[in-house]
Design an enzyme around this catalytic site. Structure first.
Site, PDB file in Angstrom:
ATOM      1  N   ARG A  94       7.065   0.108   2.201  1.00 53.92           N
ATOM      2  CA  ARG A  94       6.883  -0.995   3.142  1.00 53.92           C
ATOM      3  C   ARG A  94       5.695  -1.854   2.735  1.00 53.92           C
ATOM      4  NH1 ARG A  94       5.317   3.880   4.599  1.00 53.92           N
ATOM      5  NH2 ARG A  94       3.644   4.314   6.058  1.00 53.92           N
ATOM      6  N   ARG A 135       0.820  -1.204   0.000  1.00 55.32           N
ATOM      7  CA  ARG A 135       0.000   0.000   0.000  1.00 55.32           C
ATOM      8  C   ARG A 135       0.851   1.250   0.000  1.00 55.32           C
ATOM      9  NH1 ARG A 135      -4.547  -0.776   3.591  1.00 55.32           N
ATOM     10  NH2 ARG A 135      -5.159  -1.640   1.603  1.00 55.32           N
ATOM     11  N   TYR A 136       1.857   1.250   0.844  1.00 52.20           N
ATOM     12  CA  TYR A 136       2.723   2.423   0.979  1.00 52.20           C
ATOM     13  C   TYR A 136       3.965   2.227   0.114  1.00 52.20           C
ATOM     14  CZ  TYR A 136      -0.092   3.342   5.187  1.00 52.20           C
ATOM     15  OH  TYR A 136      -1.106   3.578   6.070  1.00 52.20           O
ATOM     16  N   LYS A 194      -3.526   4.636   6.822  1.00 48.89           N
ATOM     17  CA  LYS A 194      -3.863   5.201   8.132  1.00 48.89           C
ATOM     18  C   LYS A 194      -3.806   6.729   8.092  1.00 48.89           C
ATOM     19  CE  LYS A 194      -1.839   1.121  10.203  1.00 48.89           C
ATOM     20  NZ  LYS A 194      -1.285   0.553   8.954  1.00 48.89           N
ATOM     21  N   CYS A 222     -11.934  -8.484  15.179  1.00 53.88           N
ATOM     22  CA  CYS A 222     -10.889  -8.648  14.148  1.00 53.88           C
ATOM     23  C   CYS A 222     -11.250  -7.886  12.876  1.00 53.88           C
ATOM     24  CB  CYS A 222     -10.706 -10.118  13.818  1.00 53.88           C
ATOM     25  SG  CYS A 222      -9.377 -10.396  12.619  1.00 53.88           S
ATOM     26  N   ARG A 246      -9.859  -8.523  10.111  1.00 53.30           N
ATOM     27  CA  ARG A 246      -9.833  -9.534   9.041  1.00 53.30           C
ATOM     28  C   ARG A 246     -10.814 -10.650   9.351  1.00 53.30           C
ATOM     29  NH1 ARG A 246      -3.687  -8.890   9.454  1.00 53.30           N
ATOM     30  NH2 ARG A 246      -3.491  -6.868   8.412  1.00 53.30           N
ATOM     31  N   CYS A 261      -4.424 -18.057  14.551  1.00 50.37           N
ATOM     32  CA  CYS A 261      -4.451 -17.180  15.717  1.00 50.37           C
ATOM     33  C   CYS A 261      -4.719 -18.021  16.946  1.00 50.37           C
ATOM     34  CB  CYS A 261      -5.542 -16.125  15.577  1.00 50.37           C
ATOM     35  SG  CYS A 261      -5.038 -14.713  14.582  1.00 50.37           S
ATOM     36  N   CYS A 277     -10.101 -12.624  18.063  1.00 52.25           N
ATOM     37  CA  CYS A 277     -10.623 -11.370  18.595  1.00 52.25           C
ATOM     38  C   CYS A 277     -11.977 -11.126  17.948  1.00 52.25           C
ATOM     39  CB  CYS A 277      -9.695 -10.210  18.242  1.00 52.25           C
ATOM     40  SG  CYS A 277      -8.029 -10.413  18.870  1.00 52.25           S
ATOM     41  N   ASP A 303     -12.437  -0.470  12.527  1.00 50.50           N
ATOM     42  CA  ASP A 303     -12.670  -0.510  11.078  1.00 50.50           C
ATOM     43  C   ASP A 303     -14.124  -0.829  10.738  1.00 50.50           C
ATOM     44  OD1 ASP A 303     -10.070   0.063  10.308  1.00 50.50           O
ATOM     45  OD2 ASP A 303      -9.440  -2.042  10.449  1.00 50.50           O
ATOM     46  N   ASP A 324      -8.091   4.027   9.664  1.00 51.39           N
ATOM     47  CA  ASP A 324      -7.551   3.343   8.490  1.00 51.39           C
ATOM     48  C   ASP A 324      -8.590   3.549   7.388  1.00 51.39           C
ATOM     49  OD1 ASP A 324      -5.695   1.885   7.054  1.00 51.39           O
ATOM     50  OD2 ASP A 324      -5.473   0.363   8.626  1.00 51.39           O
TER      51      ASP A 324
HETATM   52  C1  LIG Z   1      -0.464  -0.386   8.834  1.00 51.39           C
HETATM   53  C2  LIG Z   1       0.074  -0.838   7.579  1.00 51.39           C
HETATM   54  C3  LIG Z   1       1.443  -0.693   7.296  1.00 51.39           C
HETATM   55  C4  LIG Z   1       2.419  -0.070   8.262  1.00 51.39           C
HETATM   56  O1  LIG Z   1       2.083   1.256   8.493  1.00 51.39           O
HETATM   57  P1  LIG Z   1       2.952   2.128   9.487  1.00 51.39           P
HETATM   58  O2  LIG Z   1       2.208   3.419   9.582  1.00 51.39           O
HETATM   59  O3  LIG Z   1       4.300   2.258   8.867  1.00 51.39           O
HETATM   60  O4  LIG Z   1       3.025   1.397  10.781  1.00 51.39           O
HETATM   61  C5  LIG Z   1       1.889  -1.137   6.074  1.00 51.39           C
HETATM   62  N1  LIG Z   1       1.052  -1.677   5.168  1.00 51.39           N
HETATM   63  C6  LIG Z   1      -0.259  -1.810   5.400  1.00 51.39           C
HETATM   64  C7  LIG Z   1      -1.130  -2.395   4.352  1.00 51.39           C
HETATM   65  C8  LIG Z   1      -0.792  -1.402   6.626  1.00 51.39           C
HETATM   66  O5  LIG Z   1      -2.103  -1.562   6.869  1.00 51.39           O
END
Ligand SMILES: *Cc1c(COP(=O)(O)O)cnc(C)c1O
Length: 449
Positions: free
Chosen positions: A126, A122-123, A347, A142, A144, A135, A139, A303, A340
């Protein structure tokens, strides 16, 4: 150490009369005896649920299965179980079957932003890597939930290797976040293999693990697990405490083992109605976390996953909680409150406003006490046009240490050397008229002209 208290002993003996403390503290014993039906839950807790209510719970369990470790069950106060934060997080509620029209099975579009199975990218720098579908506790809140109760199996190395290959082939990924399921339900040797594969990827700078094991199955944090983890530093672990009652002698010990291995610990809480939607509870939780070397990281707005409406609070409750923390307690005890974004925007931080007004040379701020103050800005600040030519810049950036990403979003609007001056949805009618097609293309995306 008082790890085996009377409540735990009672539950353990009801499971197996020949139980000894070593069984209770054996995480595989805990998993093997996870409570998966309402009858057993009633019997072990020593409570009796009214017949009609019980039927509803059993219907709920058919759609959203139940699983609680004996350890986590032992934290429930049976004398007030309906209000108990641990009970609410682990025992089904028939309200889970009420799906609201605005709820979604995959609200964060994790499955859509997935270039290969098990990876959500997504980002820019990372990725989220779903390495386990198991699990130790389901939860009730959850995010998911769509996956809860899928057949537990050790994910095979071939499938996981596709995710590892994706990271290998995607040099901008410098941070991988192992999630699941719970990565700590993998065996030590499997984790050892996975972490060594990841560590061998040159551009990967950090490995993060998200796990609820320290909360619901603290005995999983064994010396051996920790000795595997510490071979692959920098490893960061984020856990998921929601209520101060979850911090016990056993969970403290698990956290201490991780922290002693040099693993920075963070905590991600979910704001849950009837569990922790109270400034005093959250303050008590964050204080207990930092006492145990865990830094509160995120507080999530619940969520829009299906069947969670009974857990959701207005956003104002989260802001009120953050208001009660900032300034009132240590800065490192304050998590970032985030929503989110439904649809997969990632986020988004939300917090109270501290900037009240400003002029060309002063800003007006308010502090946590309500004091209104001014900050005088510099009389002169020479604006330097930034053409991103860092080589000729007077600031001493070591180029080899710095990424070379393009500015994105509002940061792009702010940058000096970008041509674009606005971000406009593709569906904008006015611009559609300009282009002569009478309408935008209606996909609601932004273009950058
Ligand atoms: C939360 C999340 C991350 C990590 O986000 P940070 O703000 O760096 O902790 C990375 N990918 C996805 C899809 C996420 O939901």
């Amino acid at each position: 150490m008082a790890i085996f208290n009377e409540k735990q002993q009672r539950i353990a003996e009801r499971i197996d009369s020949s139980v000894v403390l070593a069984n209770w503290k054996d995480w595989r014993w805990q998993l093997k005896h996870a409570i998966r039906d309402i009858d057993t839950m009633e019997r072990l807790l020593g409570i009796e649920i009214e017949a009609e209510q019980k039927k509803q719970l059993e219907t709920t369990v058919q759609k959203f299965p139940l699983s609680v470790t004996p350890y986590y069950l032992s934290l429930i106060d049976k004398n007030d179980y309906l209000n108990d934060p641990v009970y609410k997080q682990s025992v089904p509620n028939s309200a889970e079957l009420e799906v609201q029209p605005y709820e979604m099975s995959d609200p964060l579009a994790e499955d859509k932003d997935s270039p290969v199975p098990n990876i959500t990218h997504r980002y820019p720098d990372r990725v989220l890597f779903h390495v386990s579908n198991m699990c130790s506790m389901y939860c009730r809140h959850c995010t998911r939930k769509r996956k809860v109760g899928d057949v537990d199996r050790i994910p095979n190395k071939k499938e996981i290797s596709k995710g590892i290959d994706y990271i290998k082939q995607t040099p901008q990924v410098r941070d991988v976040l192992l999630s699941g399921g719970d990565p700590f339900l993998l065996s030590d040797s499997y984790l050892d293999w996975l972490l060594s594969e990841l560590q061998s990827i040159k551009h990967l700078e950090v490995i993060r693990i998200g796990s609820r094991v320290p909360v619901v199955l603290p005995y999983r944090i064994t010396d051996n697990l920790v000795s595997v983890l510490k071979k692959y530093h920098p490893i960061w672990v984020n856990t998921h405490f929601n209520h101060p009652r979850e911090i016990t002698a056993s969970s403290r010990q698990a956290l201490a083992r991780l922290a002693d291995a040099g693993i920075p610990l963070g905590n991600q809480s979910v704001l849950l109605a009837g569990v922790n939607d109270c400034p005093r509870i959250m303050k008590s939780l964050v204080h207990k976390l930092v006492q145990n070397r865990v830094r509160p990281y995120y507080l999530y707005q619940c969520d829009l996953s299906e069947g969670l409406s009974h857990f959701r609070t207005p956003v104002g409750k989260g802001i009120e909680i953050i208001e009660s923390l900032i300034g009132h307690t240590s800065g490192f005890s304050v998590p970032t409150y985030v929503i989110d974004a439904p649809g997969g925007g990632g986020k988004i931080p939300v917090m109270p406003n501290y900037l009240i007004s400003w002029s060309t040379n002063k800003v007006v701020l308010r502090n946590y006490e309500g004091v209104i103050t001014t900050y005088k800005e510099p009389d002169s600040y020479e604006q330097v046009f930034c053409d991103r030519n860092c080589r000729d810049c007077q600031l001493h950036l070591k180029l080899e240490d710095a990424g070379e990403e393009k500015a994105v979003g509002i940061a792009q609007l702010l940058s000096d050397d970008e041509e674009i001056i606005s971000l406009i949805p593709d569906s904008n009618e006015r611009l559609g008229r300009r282009n002569g097609d009478g309408n935008g293309n209606g996909n609601g995306k932004y273009n950058d002209s």
